[in-house]
Design an enzyme around this catalytic site. Structure first.
Site, PDB file in Angstrom:
ATOM      1  N   GLU A  31       0.796  -1.230   0.000  1.00  0.00           N
ATOM      2  CA  GLU A  31       0.000   0.000   0.000  1.00  0.00           C
ATOM      3  C   GLU A  31       0.834   1.289   0.000  1.00  0.00           C
ATOM      4  O   GLU A  31       0.847   2.054   0.986  1.00  0.00           O
ATOM      5  CB  GLU A  31      -0.941  -0.001   1.206  1.00  0.00           C
ATOM      6  CG  GLU A  31      -1.908  -1.151   1.200  1.00  0.00           C
ATOM      7  CD  GLU A  31      -2.956  -1.040   2.291  1.00  0.00           C
ATOM      8  OE1 GLU A  31      -2.750  -0.287   3.258  1.00  0.00           O
ATOM      9  OE2 GLU A  31      -3.991  -1.711   2.171  1.00  0.00           O
ATOM     10  N   GLU A  80      -5.570  -8.466   1.310  1.00  0.00           N
ATOM     11  CA  GLU A  80      -6.178  -8.120   2.599  1.00  0.00           C
ATOM     12  C   GLU A  80      -7.673  -7.871   2.428  1.00  0.00           C
ATOM     13  O   GLU A  80      -8.083  -7.233   1.460  1.00  0.00           O
ATOM     14  CB  GLU A  80      -5.576  -6.846   3.229  1.00  0.00           C
ATOM     15  CG  GLU A  80      -4.202  -7.008   3.799  1.00  0.00           C
ATOM     16  CD  GLU A  80      -3.680  -5.717   4.399  1.00  0.00           C
ATOM     17  OE1 GLU A  80      -4.488  -4.899   4.894  1.00  0.00           O
ATOM     18  OE2 GLU A  80      -2.453  -5.496   4.334  1.00  0.00           O
TER      19      GLU A  80
HETATM   20  C1  LIG Z   1      -7.529   1.978   4.580  1.00  0.00           C
HETATM   21  O1  LIG Z   1      -7.608   0.590   4.451  1.00  0.00           O
HETATM   22  C2  LIG Z   1      -6.418   0.015   3.969  1.00  0.00           C
HETATM   23  O2  LIG Z   1      -6.668  -0.695   2.797  1.00  0.00           O
HETATM   24  C3  LIG Z   1      -5.806  -0.888   4.970  1.00  0.00           C
HETATM   25  C4  LIG Z   1      -6.375  -1.537   6.040  1.00  0.00           C
HETATM   26  N1  LIG Z   1      -5.351  -2.197   6.638  1.00  0.00           N
HETATM   27  C5  LIG Z   1      -4.207  -1.943   5.962  1.00  0.00           C
HETATM   28  N2  LIG Z   1      -4.509  -1.178   4.926  1.00  0.00           N
HETATM   29  C6  LIG Z   1      -2.837  -2.398   6.349  1.00  0.00           C
HETATM   30  O3  LIG Z   1      -2.196  -3.053   5.272  1.00  0.00           O
HETATM   31  C7  LIG Z   1      -2.883  -3.260   7.597  1.00  0.00           C
HETATM   32  O4  LIG Z   1      -1.591  -3.223   8.181  1.00  0.00           O
HETATM   33  C8  LIG Z   1      -3.989  -2.753   8.540  1.00  0.00           C
HETATM   34  O5  LIG Z   1      -3.929  -3.387   9.802  1.00  0.00           O
HETATM   35  C9  LIG Z   1      -5.331  -3.027   7.860  1.00  0.00           C
HETATM   36  C10 LIG Z   1      -6.548  -2.730   8.751  1.00  0.00           C
HETATM   37  O6  LIG Z   1      -6.661  -1.353   8.946  1.00  0.00           O
END
Ligand SMILES: CO[C@H](O)c1c[n+]2c([nH]1)[C@H](O)[C@@H](O)[C@H](O)[C@H]2CO
Length: 447
Positions: free
Chosen positions: A167, A351
């Site tokens: 991300e 994810e």
């Molecule tokens: C804004 O949402 C994002 O796609 C996103 C959500 N999340 C993420 N990225 C991250 O990759 C994880 O480390 C977070 O724990 C997880 C949950 O918040």
């Protein structure tokens, strides 16, 4: 109940990240990360006092956690490597003890018939490199490629699916523009530079992998489909800006070797003229795209929000404890959007999951989490729908295996299908874990 069968080789797993679960961030010669620095700074950390010093103590409990993955029937496990464990100064000297932890993790996964998916960067840059400018330094591309080579040389073959970055949008929007995440900068001029260097680093790592790598490497992006609130030109334009800024900013250069034109409009004088040769590096061919999906955004023109694009609250819908609307259709839509805009590269949902209120302790060995069960049922069915419509989705890595440190929000947001009592470190599979085991066993979505 209707069943939607998935492809025979569909890969069912869970995802985590090093700083969120491991604990012991400085053990065995590891170098501190920007999250070690950020989480210990009460001026920066929203959940003051919640650090990654212990987390889920996975660094010490790895074998038991893998055994629990096996018990639940997981076929794959997406984890990230803490860069500073392997290269304490970020470059140069390799810390064999730190690399050894990940080698033991991979070998333990393989011994349990669980396929490892390894993310090189899940937000925890060594402070030694941040002190040299971090992602603002163009040398970061070389630093990252050298770090990747250390892991590729030691683990490629046992690891057959590599991810360069998790991300890049969150890294730059959170870490350099709004300051909510490490390293906590708030600078409109820095964000595009960090963003561009992250993508140069992605390309450099892919190029380094192709020198010796014999398997697959990809990029993970967070995608939040933007739905215009109306057909008005203002709302349509707001949707385009929001989509370009979050959903196209990284896939466009990685796949098409260009940035969306809206970014220069959005950043104005803060948007540099990039050297043309950078795009050849960034556009190194990849083997798959990882999609992280959690929710959608209904977008309208609203000058009280950045980009003059604000959300229309969906008050009628169920929301998670992180405030995200539960909208499974968005997962189907975004997978088809990737196919339409970026071709037929294989896709993995790297994810997907939700934080709902779960009790801090498991009563009688059970944690009932009906909202998460419903969320997972519907989102897994949404993947089945996308596959039926032609999306080449190869796997699903549920976020997350364990309740863990939700970055600046601390331990209060529980995403795990396995409950963690952070007082005792006891693990308790939730009802959602039992559901997931059934999904894996039947290789089908049931609604
Ligand atoms: C804004 O949402 C994002 O796609 C996103 C959500 N999340 C993420 N990225 C991250 O990759 C994880 O480390 C977070 O724990 C997880 C949950 O918040």
């Amino acid at each position: 109940m209707t069943q939607t069968p998935f492809p025979d080789d569909f890969l069912w797993g869970c995802a985590t990240a090093a700083y969120q679960i491991e604990g012991s961030p400085l053990a065995d010669g590891a170098g501190a990360s920007i999250w070690q620095r950020f989480s210990h700074d009460p001026r920066l950390m929203a959940a003051k006092g919640d650090t990654g010093d212990v987390a889920c103590d996975h660094y010490n409990r790895m074998a038991d956690d893998v055994a629990l993955m096996k018990e639940l029937g997981l076929q794959a496990y997406r984890f990230s490597v803490a860069w500073g464990r392997v290269l304490p100064e970020g470059t140069g000297r390799v810390n064999q003890a730190g690399l050894g932890f990940y080698e033991r993790l991979v070998d333990t996964l393989l011994a349990n018939d669980i396929e490892p998916l390894c993310t090189l960067y899940h937000w925890d840059m060594p402070v030694a490199l941040d002190d040299r400018g971090g992602w603002l330094n163009r040398d970061s591309a070389d630093w990252f490629a050298d770090y990747g080579r250390v892991l590729f040389d030691r683990l490629d073959g046992r690891v057959k699916k590599w991810v360069t970055l998790n991300e890049p949008w969150v890294v730059t929007d959170g870490g350099y523009l709004h300051g909510a995440l490490a390293p906590g900068h708030r600078n409109m001029f820095e964000a595009p530079i960090a963003s561009h260097n992250l993508m140069r680093a992605h390309g450099a790592a892919v190029k380094a992998y192709r020198e010796t790598g014999k398997h697959e490497i990809g990029l993970v992006v967070n995608l939040e489909p933007k739905y215009a609130a109306s057909d008005s030109p203002e709302d349509q334009a707001a949707q385009r800006r929001a989509e370009a800024y979050m959903n196209r900013q990284y896939l466009e250069p990685a796949i098409h070797g260009r940035y969306p034109p809206e970014l220069k409009e959005i950043f104005g004088e803060a948007w540099p003229d990039w050297p043309a040769e950078d795009f050849a590096l960034i556009q190194q061919p990849i083997d798959f795209i990882g999609v992280n999906y959690y929710t959608r955004n209904v977008t309208r023109a609203d000058d009280s929000w950045p980009l003059n694009a604000g959300p229309v609250p969906q008050t009628q819908a169920t929301h998670t404890t992180t405030g995200w609307e539960v909208f499974p259709q968005g997962l189907t839509d975004v997978l088809l959007w990737v196919k339409e805009n970026y071709g037929d590269l294989p896709l993995y949902i790297t994810e997907n999951g939700a934080a709902f209120y779960d009790p801090p302790n498991a009563e009688g060995g059970r944690v009932d989490d009906p909202l998460r069960v419903d969320y997972l049922r519907k989102h897994i069915a949404a993947i089945g729908s996308a596959i039926e419509q032609g999306a080449d989705v190869r796997g699903y890595m549920l976020w997350s295996f364990l309740d863990n440190l939700e970055w600046s929000l601390g331990y209060s947001k529980r995403f795990g299908i396995v409950h963690v009592n952070f007082e005792t470190q006891a693990r308790t599979p939730k009802n959602s874990a039992r559901l997931y085991s059934q999904v894996i066993a039947t290789n089908a979505a049931t609604l």
